[in-house]
Scaffold this motif. Structure first.
Motif, PDB file in Angstrom:
ATOM      1  N   ARG A  63       0.854  -1.194   0.000  1.00  9.32           N
ATOM      2  CA  ARG A  63       0.000   0.000   0.000  1.00  9.32           C
ATOM      3  C   ARG A  63       0.885   1.238   0.000  1.00  9.32           C
ATOM      4  O   ARG A  63       1.969   1.217   0.603  1.00  9.32           O
ATOM      5  CB  ARG A  63      -0.882   0.016   1.261  1.00  9.32           C
ATOM      6  CG  ARG A  63      -1.889  -1.111   1.299  1.00  9.32           C
ATOM      7  CD  ARG A  63      -2.742  -1.052   2.554  1.00  9.32           C
ATOM      8  NE  ARG A  63      -3.770  -2.079   2.543  1.00  9.32           N
ATOM      9  CZ  ARG A  63      -4.676  -2.243   3.501  1.00  9.32           C
ATOM     10  NH1 ARG A  63      -4.665  -1.439   4.561  1.00  9.32           N
ATOM     11  NH2 ARG A  63      -5.584  -3.187   3.410  1.00  9.32           N
ATOM     12  N   HIS A 196       0.310  -8.061   2.555  1.00 10.99           N
ATOM     13  CA  HIS A 196       0.003  -9.483   2.680  1.00 10.99           C
ATOM     14  C   HIS A 196       0.730 -10.284   1.623  1.00 10.99           C
ATOM     15  O   HIS A 196       1.115  -9.759   0.586  1.00 10.99           O
ATOM     16  CB  HIS A 196      -1.508  -9.763   2.607  1.00 10.99           C
ATOM     17  CG  HIS A 196      -2.159  -9.420   1.293  1.00 10.99           C
ATOM     18  ND1 HIS A 196      -2.691  -8.177   1.033  1.00 10.99           N
ATOM     19  CD2 HIS A 196      -2.391 -10.153   0.173  1.00 10.99           C
ATOM     20  CE1 HIS A 196      -3.214  -8.170  -0.187  1.00 10.99           C
ATOM     21  NE2 HIS A 196      -3.036  -9.349  -0.737  1.00 10.99           N
ATOM     22  N   TYR A 265      -1.889  -9.205   7.048  1.00 13.09           N
ATOM     23  CA  TYR A 265      -2.721 -10.413   7.033  1.00 13.09           C
ATOM     24  C   TYR A 265      -2.212 -11.374   5.984  1.00 13.09           C
ATOM     25  O   TYR A 265      -1.249 -11.077   5.270  1.00 13.09           O
ATOM     26  CB  TYR A 265      -4.198 -10.043   6.816  1.00 13.09           C
ATOM     27  CG  TYR A 265      -4.514  -9.332   5.501  1.00 13.09           C
ATOM     28  CD1 TYR A 265      -4.882 -10.055   4.367  1.00 13.09           C
ATOM     29  CD2 TYR A 265      -4.463  -7.949   5.399  1.00 13.09           C
ATOM     30  CE1 TYR A 265      -5.190  -9.411   3.174  1.00 13.09           C
ATOM     31  CE2 TYR A 265      -4.769  -7.295   4.202  1.00 13.09           C
ATOM     32  CZ  TYR A 265      -5.130  -8.035   3.094  1.00 13.09           C
ATOM     33  OH  TYR A 265      -5.427  -7.410   1.911  1.00 13.09           O
TER      34      TYR A 265
HETATM   35  C1  OOG Z   1      -5.123  -5.216  -1.068  1.00 15.38           C
HETATM   36  C2  OOG Z   1      -6.514  -5.827  -1.189  1.00 15.38           C
HETATM   37  C3  OOG Z   1      -6.785  -6.485  -2.546  1.00 15.38           C
HETATM   38  C4  OOG Z   1      -6.436  -8.708  -3.859  1.00 15.38           C
HETATM   39  O1  OOG Z   1      -5.784  -9.745  -3.966  1.00 15.38           O
HETATM   40  O2  OOG Z   1      -7.375  -8.435  -4.611  1.00 15.38           O
HETATM   41  C5  OOG Z   1      -6.069  -7.773  -2.749  1.00 15.38           C
HETATM   42  C6  OOG Z   1      -4.828  -4.555   0.243  1.00 15.38           C
HETATM   43  O3  OOG Z   1      -5.431  -4.893   1.277  1.00 15.38           O
HETATM   44  O4  OOG Z   1      -3.951  -3.677   0.264  1.00 15.38           O
HETATM   45  O5  OOG Z   1      -5.193  -8.124  -2.045  1.00 15.38           O
END
Ligand code: OOG
Ligand code: NI
Length: 316
Positions: A63, A196, A265
């Motif tokens: 992010r 993640h 996560y």
């Molecule tokens: C990303 C969320 C989206 C996906 O695989 O579509 C995502 C985040 O929480 O920064 O991980």
């Protein structure tokens, strides 16, 4: 020490066992992530006990603040330098976010090995559209991005070294952001840390069905993000995702307050074989026969893995 006949041979052996920089970097992002996020470690251990593997990473996510040269490009550069290719853009108007994903070099889509030594992960990088926030929140974000401006080209270094490119935030600034955007608050305290890592469910042997895996994880005490339902399915059905609720981390703010904030996560993704390849036998199926990319409607809910509502924590 004198040179002897065996010396050149020995040098060749050493060179062939060297780990390429790319591999070192990919594991470099994961190391602090695993140190700070016990749920990711527990989930990976549970999977390894139940499944012969291989346990591979489908993607890594970061992010960023889309302002002052701190956005997607700042952390994307190292992946582009590794040979990653820019793919699609995803937009999240309600969250004031956009994202880009990047695919690894072709020859790293299918390699033997596991985790950081296995197939190279896709990279998903989002950025907050800072210009669209309130004046007060913009002011807070710009205070930090300008204070850290000298390091804006070193996002990846900060990530692997588990530090921020800007000064440690104060709790009042964190609260200002948390009121308006939980994404902004997360980014202020976690910076370019890996948000993640995602386990490639279809590559597993026993738990290769994501519904089965979700049941197994929940039965084993892993709390999954229930926003819009545990399982997030793309409209075409081909991409199925779930994720844990972020770990709670005690954070020491610059003004002396110690508070619980969201850490990272772990996510799980199953990519189904595309209908045109449905005749292939399981052992013939390669990654490029499967559903590619990401899905806005699912991603929108996966972002909530770090929300105070999912985590059951109070902010303020
Ligand atoms: C990303 C969320 C989206 C996906 O695989 O579509 C995502 C985040 O929480 O920064 O991980
Ligand atoms: Ni993801």
């Amino acid at each position: 020490l004198t040179l002897n006949a065996s010396a050149p041979k020995r040098r060749i052996t050493m060179a062939s066992t060297e780990v390429p920089l790319m591999r070192k970097l990919l594991s470099g992002f994961v190391k602090p992530y695993l140190e700070k996020n016990p749920t990711a470690v527990t989930a990976l251990e549970l999977i390894r006990k139940e499944d012969v593997g291989p346990v591979c990473f489908d993607h890594f996510a970061f992010r960023t603040f889309g302002v002052d040269g701190c956005g997607i490009d700042s952390i994307a550069q190292i992946f582009l330098d590794m040979g990653y290719k820019t793919r699609d853009e995803l937009r999240f108007p309600a969250k004031k976010l956009r994202a880009l994903w990047f695919s690894p070099p072709d020859h790293l889509y299918e390699v033997d090995g596991e985790l950081e030594n296995g197939p190279a992960p896709r990279i998903f990088i989002s950025e907050l559209l800072v210009d669209q926030l309130s004046e007060a929140s913009q002011k807070v974000i710009r205070k930090y991005t300008t204070a850290g401006a000298q390091y804006k080209r070193h996002a990846a270094t900060a990530s692997v070294l588990n530090t921020l490119t800007w000064p440690t935030p104060s709790f009042v600034d964190y609260q200002q952001l948390a009121r308006e955007s939980e994404y902004a608050a997360w980014t202020l305290v976690n910076g370019y840390s890996l948000n993640h890592a995602t386990v490639s469910v279809h590559r597993l042997s026993q738990l290769c069905d994501i519904s089965k895996l979700n049941q197994f994880l929940q039965k084993s005490g892993i709390k999954l993000n229930s926003e819009g339902g545990i399982l997030k399915v793309s409209p075409d059905g081909g991409l199925q995702q779930s994720s844990s609720v972020a770990d709670s981390v005690k954070y020491a703010f610059a003004d002396g307050e110690v508070k619980t904030v969201a850490g990272s996560y772990i996510e799980f993704a199953e990519r189904l074989v595309l209908p045109i390849y449905s005749d292939l036998k399981r052992e013939e199926v390669r990654e490029w026969h499967r559903r590619e990319g990401f899905e806005v409607s699912s991603a929108d809910k996966i972002f909530e893995s770090t929300s105070s509502e999912q985590m059951g924590i109070k902010t303020g």
